[in-house]
Motif scaffolding. Sequence first.
Motif, PDB file in Angstrom:
ATOM      1  N   ILE A  31      -1.928  -5.346  -2.608  1.00 56.69           N
ATOM      2  CA  ILE A  31      -3.397  -5.328  -1.970  1.00 56.69           C
ATOM      3  C   ILE A  31      -3.501  -4.731  -0.565  1.00 56.69           C
ATOM      4  O   ILE A  31      -3.984  -3.601  -0.443  1.00 56.69           O
ATOM      5  N   SER A  81      -4.652 -14.398  -4.768  1.00 54.25           N
ATOM      6  CA  SER A  81      -4.163 -13.508  -3.992  1.00 54.25           C
ATOM      7  C   SER A  81      -3.348 -14.197  -2.755  1.00 54.25           C
ATOM      8  O   SER A  81      -3.751 -15.134  -2.077  1.00 54.25           O
ATOM      9  N   TYR A 132      -0.894  -9.918  -5.248  1.00 50.03           N
ATOM     10  CA  TYR A 132      -1.874 -10.434  -6.090  1.00 50.03           C
ATOM     11  C   TYR A 132      -0.802 -10.356  -7.577  1.00 50.03           C
ATOM     12  O   TYR A 132      -0.340  -9.377  -7.930  1.00 50.03           O
TER      13      TYR A 132
END
Length: 243
Positions: free
Chosen positions: A147, A112, A170
């Motif tokens: 995200i 991420s 991500y």
Amino acid sequence: MSTNQDSGKKAYTAAELATFATSAAIFMVGASYAAVPLYRLFCAATGYGGSAKIGTNVEDKMKQRMENPDPKIEAAAAKREVRVWFNADVSQDMPWRFVPTQQFITVKPGESTLAFFTATNLSDKPITGYSIYNVTPDKASYYFNKIQCFCFEEQRLRGKEVIDMPVFFYIDPEFATDWNTRNIDDITLSYTFHRVEDMEEDEEDDGKPTQVKLHGAEIPESAYAKYASTLAQSQQESGVAKA
């Protein structure tokens, strides 16, 4: 010579024609604004048109990966690096400067990653805008997930105000084992800001700093520290490339 068909036609007055034209214009404007949330829902759910997917699916996938990791995929993702490039534009009637804070970031699938864009209102009045985004190449967009993001939210900047807008993304680790993405080493994330015309821009400035509107999961504090390290590395790589 007139015919029965001609006599059956109704002659519209100039006023009636103007009314029809105005109604059509209002309908088109309304439809365009309605299309924004519909486009957001459709692309977020499907990833269609080079748009990254947003929502609980991302969190579910990350959770499933932690609970049941695939050793083969994890090993391939750990060896693979991808450069994510950032691009920013504004529509013609938008008096903003909008630029990516970093040129690119090198990431591994399964990580991420946090990035930023900087927006500046060049006018003296408050201006409201919303952004849409795109991910290329299309084959990579299937694995690219947001995200947390500022896209599609109405962002209002005071006159001459400057703000940073974060995007937390991500890339699925499966990207590293897909035959179709084996030759993809660069991905581009692009945003375009459009002006919201019907917002009240003459209201009094309250002097309070703008809070960026975001949707998605919260960005952990650790992501900010990682961003600083990743940004320094990317800047070093960029300097080497230019040399």
